[in-house]
Each structure stands twice: as C-alpha cells, then as structure tokens.
Design a protein around this motif. Sequence first.
Motif, mmCIF file in Angstrom:
data_model
loop_
_atom_site.group_PDB
_atom_site.id
_atom_site.type_symbol
_atom_site.label_atom_id
_atom_site.label_comp_id
_atom_site.label_asym_id
_atom_site.label_seq_id
_atom_site.Cartn_x
_atom_site.Cartn_y
_atom_site.Cartn_z
ATOM 1 N N ASP A 47 0.871 -1.165 0.000
ATOM 2 C CA ASP A 47 0.000 0.000 0.000
ATOM 3 C C ASP A 47 0.914 1.223 0.000
ATOM 4 O OD1 ASP A 47 -2.164 1.625 0.149
ATOM 5 O OD2 ASP A 47 -2.812 1.021 2.152
ATOM 6 N N VAL A 49 2.943 4.733 0.152
ATOM 7 C CA VAL A 49 2.919 5.884 1.047
ATOM 8 C C VAL A 49 3.730 6.992 0.373
ATOM 9 C CG1 VAL A 49 3.662 6.799 3.275
ATOM 10 C CG2 VAL A 49 2.679 4.498 3.140
ATOM 11 N N GLY A 203 -1.012 -1.458 5.826
ATOM 12 C CA GLY A 203 -1.740 -0.704 4.832
ATOM 13 C C GLY A 203 -3.234 -0.729 5.059
ATOM 14 N N ASN A 210 2.552 -1.313 4.641
ATOM 15 C CA ASN A 210 2.464 -0.104 3.832
ATOM 16 C C ASN A 210 3.842 0.248 3.270
ATOM 17 O OD1 ASN A 210 3.906 1.156 5.929
ATOM 18 N ND2 ASN A 210 2.104 2.185 6.776
#
Length: 232
Positions: A47, A49, A203, A210
């Motif tokens: 995920d 960032v 995430g 994440n």
Amino acid sequence: MGTDSMLTAEVSDPFCLAAGEATALLAGHPWHRFAILGDSVAEGLIDPVDGYHPLAFPDRVRAELLHERPGLASLNLGRRNLRAAEVLDTQLGPALEFRPDLALVICGANDAMRPGYESRADAVDTTLTAIVRPLQDAGAQVMTVSLFVMPQYPSMPAWLGPAFSRRMTLLGRRTAALAATLGTIHVDLATHPAIALGEVLTGADGLHGNGRSHAIAAAEMIRRLSREIQGA
C-alpha cells in the motif's frame, strides 16, 4: 537508483536508507541470479505511502542489486494466499531450474494465520527446510525473514486479531531459530524498534505492509546483505 529525489520522507526516516546508501552497501556484490519465492509478501503487495519507494521490499532489493550489477537476472515466483507447502510444491522446481546464486524465501504467514498453527508449526518448519536446503545444495545463498508483528491488528475480526499476533510472534521466533540451524542470511523484523514506537506499518487492509514498512524492510535486508558481502 535515480529516485532519491522523490523519496522525501524515506531519506530522512531514521529506520530507512539515506540517499545513495544502498549503492555504497551493495557495491561489488557477488550475485548474478536472484530468485524470490513465497506468498503475497514475496509477490509484492504494498500500500504505497507518499515519499517512500513504491516497490515492495523483495522487488526493491532486486532493483538495488540490479543497479549495482546491471546483468543480474531475477525471477519472482511469489503468489498470494499460498501456504508453505504450496510454495514448496509450485515454486521450488522453477526456482532450481533458474539456478539462482541468491534466493529470498518468504512464507509461513498464511499457515500462522489459521487457527491450530501451534500444532502444525513443526510441519511448517519441515516444509521451510525442504525449500531452503535444495536451494543451498544447488549453490544458492538463501535469505529468510521474520516479518513485522504488530501487537494488534484492529481491522481483523476480534476473535482472530490477538490470536494472529501471537501466532505470528511464534512464526517469527521459529523462523529465526530455523535460519540459525540452516545457516541462511536472516533478517528479523518481528521485533523491529518501529513496532515498539507504535508506528503504523500496515496498509489499508490492516494486514499487509504499507510503503514505509517495505522501505524499512528493504533497508534491513540491504544492510544484512552488505554484512554478508563484507564477510565474504
């Protein structure tokens, strides 16, 4: 890798690599063929960032190795949802055919996720051994990892979250002990300082890492590979 200017948060993160550090750490590395085996973490679910590298840590390590050795061949066999036995059955053969001199093996979390892992832990260790030993026997140095373990997984069902954390802790300890027995290049993230500081490392699904957690993991793996290079 030419992306340092985009990694505004990562290069100032105390747990991550500084600009240009990966190049210095991996300079002159000896590997020519890199294979990745395992589950969704190996596959590269992430995920993103803002301010952190967009690649999941297995592919980030691959990219940094490639940057220092442009002729590096690589193969990522990772597939989501696989248990250790499925990784053994579907990926070991293709990995051996690829003839890696460096292999990263990441699996066991899908076994630990399911109730009753404690009673199956010995079998999972046996399966991991059956993956690692043939790779070593074929001439590969094998990397293993104990993944981050969060004290809580709030997005998971209440009946599963605390138990999952306990089982992942057990998996991390057992993987580290198995790595010592097998002589793998091991990276233990299960008790990383970022966890104790209460940092958010998962995430949107509350389970997978994440972008920051992947950047931290990549930093730890590259530092560990650097120590291997220096000791070679």
